[in-house]
Design an enzyme around this catalytic site. Structure first.
Site, PDB file in Angstrom:
ATOM      1  N   CYS A 104      -9.482  -4.209  -9.834  1.00  0.00           N
ATOM      2  CA  CYS A 104      -9.026  -3.159 -10.741  1.00  0.00           C
ATOM      3  C   CYS A 104      -8.423  -2.066  -9.862  1.00  0.00           C
ATOM      4  CB  CYS A 104     -10.223  -2.660 -11.545  1.00  0.00           C
ATOM      5  SG  CYS A 104      -9.820  -1.463 -12.799  1.00  0.00           S
ATOM      6  N   CYS A 150       0.838  -1.199   0.000  1.00  0.00           N
ATOM      7  CA  CYS A 150       0.000   0.000   0.000  1.00  0.00           C
ATOM      8  C   CYS A 150       0.872   1.248   0.000  1.00  0.00           C
ATOM      9  CB  CYS A 150      -0.903  -0.017   1.232  1.00  0.00           C
ATOM     10  SG  CYS A 150      -1.835   1.515   1.450  1.00  0.00           S
TER      11      CYS A 150
END
Length: 180
Positions: free
Chosen positions: A153, A77
């Site tokens: 996605c 992240c």
């Protein structure tokens, strides 16, 4: 920065059962004020992670993004990384060329990503379980042939890549406009 996570994609469990998922639940551990987020993230990365914007599709190829990226390693992240933590979200073994114009993954690192309905109720947003950063959206039932039947996605700007071979972390270089 903590660097005790594995960069080996094989060290992350892959879902095997048809219809299974590794999506988890919200477990926020990385919390910064809005001022801290804006000081640690580039403006377009801030807009994607914290304001749920979307980068342009079909444009962010290496080095600007990860849509066409195939190197072995782990995607962490970008928000957590900016806050000094390495939180693995996806491995290169989970990535596939789905043709959507953004990096596509068929699974995530177990429990690292959670989903919630968009405000309009039409799509399911995916977020980092540790910092609540916007990753993108998950779609189901598209029959790409993976056990989860999921397509994550993901915005390239939401990720930082750690190569299995070692060396420096790779962040997308795109500095243009994002939308939303």
């Amino acid at each position: 920065m903590a660097s005790d996570i594995s960069r080996d994609p094989k060290s992350y469990e892959l879902p095997k059962d048809k219809g299974s998922t590794h999506l988890g639940s919200k477990a926020i551990e990385v919390t910064l004020s809005d001022a801290e987020w804006t000081s640690k993230l580039r403006p377009n990365v801030y807009k994607v992670l914290r304001q749920k914007a979307t980068e342009p599709g079909h444009r962010l190829k290496i080095p600007e993004g990860f849509d066409d990226h195939t190197e072995a390693g782990v995607y962490v992240c970008a928000g957590c990384y900016a806050a000094g933590q390495q939180v693995p979200l996806y491995s290169s073994d989970m990535k596939f060329d789905c043709g959507c114009g953004w990096p596509g993954f068929w699974a995530n690192v177990k429990g690292a990503v959670y989903e919630q309905r968009d405000a309009d109720g039409q799509r399911c947003e995916i977020l980092c379980a540790k910092c609540d950063g916007h990753m993108g959206h998950v779609f189901r039932g598209e029959r790409f042939g993976y056990p989860t039947d999921e397509r994550h996605c993901v915005n390239s700007l939401s990720l930082v890549f750690l190569p299995q071979a070692g060396g420096a972390a790779v962040a997308p270089t795109y500095s243009g406009a994002v939308f939303g």
